[in-house]
Motif scaffolding. Structure first.
Motif, PDB file in Angstrom:
ATOM      1  N   LEU A   1       0.926  -1.231  -0.047  1.00 17.83           N
ATOM      2  CA  LEU A   1       0.088  -0.144   0.036  1.00 17.83           C
ATOM      3  C   LEU A   1       0.867   1.058   0.038  1.00 17.83           C
ATOM      4  CD1 LEU A   1      -2.743  -1.021   2.613  1.00 17.83           C
ATOM      5  CD2 LEU A   1      -2.977  -1.140  -0.045  1.00 17.83           C
ATOM      6  N   LEU A   2       1.949   1.183   0.664  1.00 13.48           N
ATOM      7  CA  LEU A   2       3.053   2.326   0.714  1.00 13.48           C
ATOM      8  C   LEU A   2       4.178   1.904  -0.242  1.00 13.48           C
ATOM      9  CD1 LEU A   2       3.146   3.058   4.459  1.00 13.48           C
ATOM     10  CD2 LEU A   2       2.050   4.452   2.849  1.00 13.48           C
ATOM     11  N   PRO A   3       4.877   3.035  -0.806  1.00 18.39           N
ATOM     12  CA  PRO A   3       6.168   2.644  -1.452  1.00 18.39           C
ATOM     13  C   PRO A   3       7.008   1.885  -0.589  1.00 18.39           C
ATOM     14  CG  PRO A   3       5.599   4.919  -1.654  1.00 18.39           C
ATOM     15  CD  PRO A   3       4.565   4.193  -0.645  1.00 18.39           C
ATOM     16  N   PHE A   4       7.736   0.791  -1.292  1.00 20.99           N
ATOM     17  CA  PHE A   4       8.599  -0.079  -0.571  1.00 20.99           C
ATOM     18  C   PHE A   4       9.592   0.676   0.200  1.00 20.99           C
ATOM     19  CE2 PHE A   4      11.633  -3.798  -0.609  1.00 20.99           C
ATOM     20  CZ  PHE A   4      10.870  -4.527   0.254  1.00 20.99           C
ATOM     21  N   ASP A   5      10.226   1.634  -0.361  1.00 23.45           N
ATOM     22  CA  ASP A   5      11.257   2.250   0.612  1.00 23.45           C
ATOM     23  C   ASP A   5      10.677   2.853   1.789  1.00 23.45           C
ATOM     24  OD1 ASP A   5       9.883   4.117  -0.901  1.00 23.45           O
ATOM     25  OD2 ASP A   5      11.565   5.195  -1.867  1.00 23.45           O
ATOM     26  N   ARG A   6       9.479   3.560   1.698  1.00 23.73           N
ATOM     27  CA  ARG A   6       8.974   4.085   3.072  1.00 23.73           C
ATOM     28  C   ARG A   6       8.504   3.073   3.973  1.00 23.73           C
ATOM     29  NH1 ARG A   6       5.017   8.928   0.693  1.00 23.73           N
ATOM     30  NH2 ARG A   6       6.726  10.035  -0.324  1.00 23.73           N
ATOM     31  N   PHE A   7       8.060   1.859   3.368  1.00 23.38           N
ATOM     32  CA  PHE A   7       7.688   0.785   4.100  1.00 23.38           C
ATOM     33  C   PHE A   7       8.840   0.199   4.781  1.00 23.38           C
ATOM     34  CE2 PHE A   7       7.649  -4.163   4.076  1.00 23.38           C
ATOM     35  CZ  PHE A   7       6.518  -4.031   5.059  1.00 23.38           C
ATOM     36  N   LEU A   8      10.266   0.135   4.246  1.00 21.86           N
ATOM     37  CA  LEU A   8      11.196  -0.569   5.084  1.00 21.86           C
ATOM     38  C   LEU A   8      11.656   0.811   5.950  1.00 21.86           C
ATOM     39  CD1 LEU A   8      13.288  -2.025   1.926  1.00 21.86           C
ATOM     40  CD2 LEU A   8      11.768  -3.064   3.608  1.00 21.86           C
ATOM     41  N   ALA A   9      11.675   1.866   5.539  1.00 21.36           N
ATOM     42  CA  ALA A   9      12.281   3.033   6.497  1.00 21.36           C
ATOM     43  C   ALA A   9      11.501   2.877   7.790  1.00 21.36           C
ATOM     44  CB  ALA A   9      12.143   4.182   5.849  1.00 21.36           C
TER      45      ALA A   9
ATOM     46  N   ASP B   1      20.711   0.417   9.019  1.00 22.97           N
ATOM     47  CA  ASP B   1      19.668   0.168   8.167  1.00 22.97           C
ATOM     48  C   ASP B   1      18.771   1.400   7.834  1.00 22.97           C
ATOM     49  OD1 ASP B   1      18.264  -1.055   5.988  1.00 22.97           O
ATOM     50  OD2 ASP B   1      16.992  -2.185   7.413  1.00 22.97           O
ATOM     51  N   LEU B   2      18.389   2.174   9.190  1.00 25.21           N
ATOM     52  CA  LEU B   2      17.834   3.283   9.187  1.00 25.21           C
ATOM     53  C   LEU B   2      18.248   4.432   8.342  1.00 25.21           C
ATOM     54  CD1 LEU B   2      15.005   4.803   9.954  1.00 25.21           C
ATOM     55  CD2 LEU B   2      16.288   5.421  12.114  1.00 25.21           C
ATOM     56  N   ALA B   3      19.809   4.525   8.463  1.00 28.06           N
ATOM     57  CA  ALA B   3      20.451   5.547   7.784  1.00 28.06           C
ATOM     58  C   ALA B   3      20.545   5.324   6.401  1.00 28.06           C
ATOM     59  CB  ALA B   3      21.839   5.496   8.537  1.00 28.06           C
ATOM     60  N   PHE B   4      20.562   3.923   5.762  1.00 24.31           N
ATOM     61  CA  PHE B   4      20.313   3.710   4.550  1.00 24.31           C
ATOM     62  C   PHE B   4      19.006   4.097   3.829  1.00 24.31           C
ATOM     63  CE2 PHE B   4      24.320   0.949   5.024  1.00 24.31           C
ATOM     64  CZ  PHE B   4      24.973   1.313   3.667  1.00 24.31           C
ATOM     65  N   SER B   5      18.126   3.759   4.714  1.00 21.86           N
ATOM     66  CA  SER B   5      16.659   3.968   4.081  1.00 21.86           C
ATOM     67  C   SER B   5      16.466   5.528   4.036  1.00 21.86           C
ATOM     68  CB  SER B   5      15.761   3.585   5.183  1.00 21.86           C
ATOM     69  OG  SER B   5      15.945   2.115   5.275  1.00 21.86           O
ATOM     70  N   ILE B   6      16.892   6.347   5.134  1.00 24.33           N
ATOM     71  CA  ILE B   6      16.622   7.755   5.132  1.00 24.33           C
ATOM     72  C   ILE B   6      17.559   8.351   3.848  1.00 24.33           C
ATOM     73  CG2 ILE B   6      17.183  10.057   6.123  1.00 24.33           C
ATOM     74  CD1 ILE B   6      16.722   8.479   8.916  1.00 24.33           C
ATOM     75  N   LYS B   7      18.470   7.839   3.760  1.00 22.63           N
ATOM     76  CA  LYS B   7      19.530   8.222   2.815  1.00 22.63           C
ATOM     77  C   LYS B   7      18.840   8.033   1.231  1.00 22.63           C
ATOM     78  CE  LYS B   7      24.023   8.185   0.218  1.00 22.63           C
ATOM     79  NZ  LYS B   7      23.687   7.894  -0.981  1.00 22.63           N
ATOM     80  N   LEU B   8      18.282   6.707   1.130  1.00 19.47           N
ATOM     81  CA  LEU B   8      17.461   6.627  -0.195  1.00 19.47           C
ATOM     82  C   LEU B   8      16.475   7.575  -0.326  1.00 19.47           C
ATOM     83  CD1 LEU B   8      17.101   4.637  -2.441  1.00 19.47           C
ATOM     84  CD2 LEU B   8      16.101   2.907  -0.925  1.00 19.47           C
ATOM     85  N   LEU B   9      15.535   7.693   0.734  1.00 13.94           N
ATOM     86  CA  LEU B   9      14.383   8.545   0.670  1.00 13.94           C
ATOM     87  C   LEU B   9      14.816   9.937   0.172  1.00 13.94           C
ATOM     88  CD1 LEU B   9      12.278   7.566   3.652  1.00 13.94           C
ATOM     89  CD2 LEU B   9      12.012   6.908   1.207  1.00 13.94           C
TER      90      LEU B   9
END
Length: 291
Positions: free
Chosen positions: A216-224, A277-285
């Protein structure tokens, strides 16, 4: 689709050899331990069952992957094969390394060493080396043959799952010990670990099943979002662990001390994995937001 059997040269490939070694060593390890009579208390029994489960589980799933690779049947399965094999290899390396430490330390009877438990410990160590070799082989494949789990964020998610699995035995043991004054701590920690394990399993199912496009959400936001929740919950659990360490002076039980230290180490490593992992997710967003 016809089934294609591997050529003769494929039976001497690095992947075939290491997977064969994995199957043999995991089978050897749990067979040797199962053949030894065990009459120790709950403390050893819990970790013995845990080690047996790890060996049996990875023996089964590795044998299945090995067979499907030989008959080339994996293309008919609706699973991301490159992500599945990498996940099993890395998680197998982490879990068998853990059993190689736990079994000699907490399960073996050091007063009367028997050849079969020693041989099982050696087999577990060889299993760790085999899974590590498979991970390296898969990581060195061509870029198009590697999936998300071969990237750094994917490897961090495997470490998170490892931490969630490894935290179960010490928590179960501490519940059995019924430590005075820490019932609320065990409850809060247990809920935190349980939620994080559930999130790790959901993430793994989404990645292996290629369901990212159906979220339902974009996958990158889901992981973040999952990473942020994991950081907060493991921060809470780690603070509780260090609180238990400060209380060890009141409890001279060596078993309790070992359990608390084990939980603290695993919780700290997993917290670090979630934080990175959170740092990688924030960088990707952020990178996608600039596009």
């Amino acid at each position: 689709m016809p089934v294609i059997v591997l050529e003769a040269k494929d039976f001497t490939s690095p992947l075939f050899l290491v997977r064969t070694l994995e199957v043999l060593t995991t089978c050897t390890a749990f067979s040797l331990v199962a053949s030894v009579e065990h009459s120790n208390g709950t403390w050893n029994r819990t970790f013995r069952i845990f080690c047996m489960f790890i060996w049996c589980f990875f023996f089964t799933i590795t044998l299945l992957i090995h067979i499907l690779s030989i008959i080339q049947f994996h293309s008919l399965i609706r699973v991301s094969w490159k992500n599945l094999t990498m996940t099993v290899a890395v998680l197998g390396a982490l879990m068998t390394f853990s059993t190689s430490v736990i079994f000699p330390w907490m399960v073996m009877d050091h007063k009367g060493e028997l050849p079969r438990p020693v041989a099982a410990a050696v087999a577990s160590g060889l299993t760790f080396l085999a899974y590590t070799s498979e991970s390296i082989v898969l990581r060195t494949q061509a870029h198009e043959q590697r999936g998300y789990m071969s990237t750094m964020p994917g490897l961090l998610k495997i470490i998170q799952l490892w931490g969630g699995c490894m935290i179960i035995p010490p928590v179960v043991e501490m519940v059995h010990e019924l430590l005075n004054g820490v019932a609320w701590q065990l409850s809060v920690s247990g809920v935190s670990y349980g939620v994080c394990i559930l999130m790790s399993l959901i993430t793994l199912v989404v990645i292996l099943g290629d369901f990212a496009g159906r979220c339902l959400l974009p996958f990158d936001r889901f992981l973040a979002g999952f990473s942020l929740i994991g950081v907060l919950l493991y921060m809470l659990a780690t603070v509780i662990c260090f609180t238990k360490i400060l209380q060890l002076n009141e409890n001279k039980n060596p078993i309790t001390q070992q359990l608390v230290i084990m939980e603290t180490v695993i919780s700290s490593i997993t917290l670090l994995a979630y934080t990175v992992d959170l740092a990688f997710s924030i960088k990707l967003l952020c990178d996608r937001g600039r596009m």
